[in-house]
Scaffold this active site. Structure first.
Site, PDB file in Angstrom:
ATOM      1  N   ASP A  15      12.304  25.858  -7.663  1.00 12.71           N
ATOM      2  CA  ASP A  15      12.657  24.773  -8.576  1.00 12.71           C
ATOM      3  C   ASP A  15      12.009  24.948  -9.943  1.00 12.71           C
ATOM      4  O   ASP A  15      12.597  24.594 -10.967  1.00 12.71           O
ATOM      5  CB  ASP A  15      12.238  23.425  -7.982  1.00 12.71           C
ATOM      6  CG  ASP A  15      13.280  22.882  -7.018  1.00 12.71           C
ATOM      7  OD1 ASP A  15      14.010  23.695  -6.434  1.00 12.71           O
ATOM      8  OD2 ASP A  15      13.367  21.661  -6.847  1.00 12.71           O
ATOM      9  N   CYS A  34       9.181  25.922   0.190  1.00 13.35           N
ATOM     10  CA  CYS A  34       9.449  25.216  -1.063  1.00 13.35           C
ATOM     11  C   CYS A  34      10.451  24.075  -0.913  1.00 13.35           C
ATOM     12  O   CYS A  34      10.976  23.811   0.159  1.00 13.35           O
ATOM     13  CB  CYS A  34       9.854  26.205  -2.150  1.00 13.35           C
ATOM     14  SG  CYS A  34       8.426  27.179  -2.713  1.00 13.35           S
ATOM     15  N   LYS A  86      13.567  22.541  -1.382  1.00 10.48           N
ATOM     16  CA  LYS A  86      14.795  22.210  -0.654  1.00 10.48           C
ATOM     17  C   LYS A  86      14.928  23.025   0.621  1.00 10.48           C
ATOM     18  O   LYS A  86      15.752  22.711   1.478  1.00 10.48           O
ATOM     19  CB  LYS A  86      16.029  22.449  -1.545  1.00 10.48           C
ATOM     20  CG  LYS A  86      15.938  21.805  -2.916  1.00 10.48           C
ATOM     21  CD  LYS A  86      15.568  20.350  -2.856  1.00 10.48           C
ATOM     22  CE  LYS A  86      15.260  19.765  -4.221  1.00 10.48           C
ATOM     23  NZ  LYS A  86      14.081  20.316  -4.874  1.00 10.48           N
ATOM     24  N   CYS A  90       3.423  25.378  -5.285  1.00 11.20           N
ATOM     25  CA  CYS A  90       2.621  24.897  -6.418  1.00 11.20           C
ATOM     26  C   CYS A  90       1.609  23.850  -5.950  1.00 11.20           C
ATOM     27  O   CYS A  90       1.869  23.066  -5.052  1.00 11.20           O
ATOM     28  CB  CYS A  90       3.532  24.348  -7.498  1.00 11.20           C
ATOM     29  SG  CYS A  90       4.636  25.615  -8.172  1.00 11.20           S
ATOM     30  N   SER A 135      11.018  15.992 -10.322  1.00 10.21           N
ATOM     31  CA  SER A 135      10.138  16.872  -9.572  1.00 10.21           C
ATOM     32  C   SER A 135       9.001  16.052  -8.985  1.00 10.21           C
ATOM     33  O   SER A 135       8.603  15.021  -9.533  1.00 10.21           O
ATOM     34  CB  SER A 135       9.573  17.946 -10.504  1.00 10.21           C
ATOM     35  OG  SER A 135       8.434  18.552  -9.943  1.00 10.21           O
TER      36      SER A 135
END
Length: 554
Positions: A78, A119, A121, A192, A469
């Site tokens: 993303d 991550c 999705k 992240c 996000s």
């Protein structure tokens, strides 16, 4: 075994021959066939370390008496897709991943699945497939990346890059510092560092019981994650032998448990979309009303980046999700004693001798705030609901009134922000970015980060029929339903209209006379869908509204 359908009997001679062609031995042909659905990708930092994890899972499967088969599924980062047309594909990829896993597992009659993910999705897509297939399955989330360091300051991807862009254009940092932050913000493989969507979904996967205790917060580059991967490979054999399926784990109680922890964590607003979609695949009656009901009963006990300085590393060191469960279970009456793939009940995990750092994970009796981390808002602007991450909103702007500045795309809004056309007291309205309008419901991280970077985080609101996000902070309200392309009121907001936001009362109101709104709606001709071909065109024709989870099942 399901796999007997492709390997037993004279008529399956061609099938066995092809399987031998893959290198399967005669000793292994009658073992359990277990798929490792791997989302490995060199393109995605959250997934680029998965080759080692695949090996650990494979070792575990063979140790437990099975035969492993690795197959790939798509993975989109993303962060890399953010702020341009690539983000149109992010949310749609969730449903594509579910379809890919379903197709491979059913075409080859696999007996069970280990779902290797990390991550945004990819994790919900994998769980949707598990619920749809309802064959024994276990999830391995690879975990967060290490914190960045620059001049001995801790950095994360959001604060060290997206928000740094706003600081640079505002003259707060120079080009040399921007470059140093760019190089050092993402120092290792992994998701992240903050409580963004990837790590939120990993936490909720663990709470639901689809991954092993400790999995969600274990660092991607740690030996601990390798051990969890190996153990997951062993345990999938046990799940197959005992015929323990996702339908016995993904239940109304376990999803509501996930909602409770989500509210306590202050996780990503995307989790609402994904839990609704998972519930739909599992045939479980979960709606926005469950989030609304529970939001008045759950205080926020953890605050991580982007809303605070602490990261997933701090949460792991504080005891991880087992310590969160120890803190919550028994103190929130609505939390039920469900059982997961580990064979343990929540009560057993919560009662274990677990280290819990109360500086990071606050007691229920002394929460960070009595507000939940997330909330659902209603009003004439969002009759079917909108969502806000309360944990990212400063206390002095929980109630806000401002004048609308409207934009029909993320790009035009971003340009206005960078050109300093957005001032204190404005409400930035970004429409035609919902599931159909995007299509694909893009995340507005670039505009929200630029607003914060320019020092306007508590002075400007942003509302959208798109989404945010998990790294977003500030007064940002998304998932506005109905969206503009299907006649939502957001489509008829005009520059200068007054918008009232009251988060404690869960209100989102366009302060325009009802007769004026009726006249505007009678003349309203929504803009056509922006993309005319390919997967996104097909997606736009079948996708539901965000209050239903933006699902594509028909």
């Amino acid at each position: 075994m399901r796999s007997d359908e492709i390997k037993q009997g004279i008529q399956r001679t061609p099938h066995r021959s092809l399987l031998y062609g893959t290198g399967v031995s005669e000793k292994q042909i009658n073992k359990r066939f277990i798929g490792i659905a791997s989302s490995f990708s060199d393109l995605v930092p959250g997934h680029c370390s998965m080759r080692d994890i695949e090996r650990q899972i494979e070792k575990g499967i063979h140790t437990g008496g099975g035969q492993a088969f690795i197959f790939g599924v798509p993975a989109i980062c993303d962060g890399i897709a953010m702020g341009h047309s690539g983000m149109n594909y992010s949310l749609p990829s969730r449903d594509l991943i579910a379809d890919c896993v379903e197709s491979v597992a059913n075409a080859h009659k696999l007996d069970g699945l280990v779902l290797l993910t990390n991550c945004d999705k990819i994790t919900p897509g994998m769980i949707m497939a598990a619920a749809r297939l309802d064959i024994p399955s276990i999830v391995v989330t690879v975990g967060p990346m290490s914190d960045g360091k620059c001049h001995n300051n801790t950095l994360t991807m959001i604060k060290g890059t997206f928000e740094a862009v706003g600081k640079f254009t505002n003259g707060e940092i120079d080009e040399k510092m921007l470059k140093e932050m760019e190089i050092t913000s993402c120092p290792t493989a992994g998701a992240c560092q903050g409580l963004y969507t990837a790590n939120t979904m990993a936490c909720l996967t663990e709470v639901m019981g689809m991954s092993l205790p400790g999995c969600a917060t274990s660092a991607a580059v740690s030996a601990k994650t390798k051990r969890i991967a190996f153990d997951s490979g062993v345990i999938i054999n046990e799940l197959i032998e005992k015929d323990i399926r996702p339908s016995s784990i993904i239940t109304k109680d376990s999803i509501r448990n996930a909602i409770i922890v989500d509210l306590a964590l202050g996780g990503s607003t995307n989790s609402i979309l994904h839990l609704l979609a998972i519930a739909n695949e599992a045939g479980v009656d979960i709606t926005l009303k469950d989030f609304e009901e529970l939001s008045f009963k759950v205080p926020q006990i953890i605050k991580l980046d982007p809303s605070a300085a602490k990261t997933m590393t701090d949460l792991d060191n504080a005891g991880g999700i087992p310590a969160v469960l120890k803190t919550i279970y028994g103190n929130i009456a609505e939390m039920k004693d469900t059982k997961g793939v580990s064979g343990l009940k929540l009560s057993q995990i919560a009662s274990a001798d677990i280290w819990c750092d109360n500086e990071v994970i606050r007691p229920i009796s002394d929460p960070i705030t009595s507000n939940p981390g997330l909330a659902v808002l209603h009003g004439n602007l969002a009759p079917d609901g909108a969502v806000v991450k309360i944990s990212g909103v400063e206390k002095d702007c929980l109630e806000f009134t401002g004048k609308a500045k409207t934009f029909d795309s993320e790009e035009t809004a971003m340009q206005a922000i960078m050109d300093d056309k957005i001032k204190a007291g404005d409400v930035v309205v970004i429409r035609y970015e919902g599931p159909k309008g995007g299509p694909g419901m893009r995340e507005m991280l670039s505009p929200t980060s630029a607003i914060v970077g320019k020092g306007l985080g508590s002075k400007v609101a942003l509302i959208t029929d798109g989404r945010f996000s998990g790294g977003t902070r500030g007064l940002c309200i998304g998932h506005i339903c109905p969206e503009a392309p299907i006649g939502g009121i957001i489509g008829v907001i005009e520059d200068g209209d007054e918008i009232y936001i009251n988060i404690p009362k869960r209100e989102l109101t366009l302060k325009v006379d009802e007769s004026v709104l009726k006249e505007r709606l009678s003349k309203f001709n929504p803009l056509p869908v922006k993309i005319k071909k390919g997967y996104l065109k097909r997606y736009a024709t079948v996708v539901s509204s965000s209050d239903k989870g933006a699902i594509t099942s028909v």
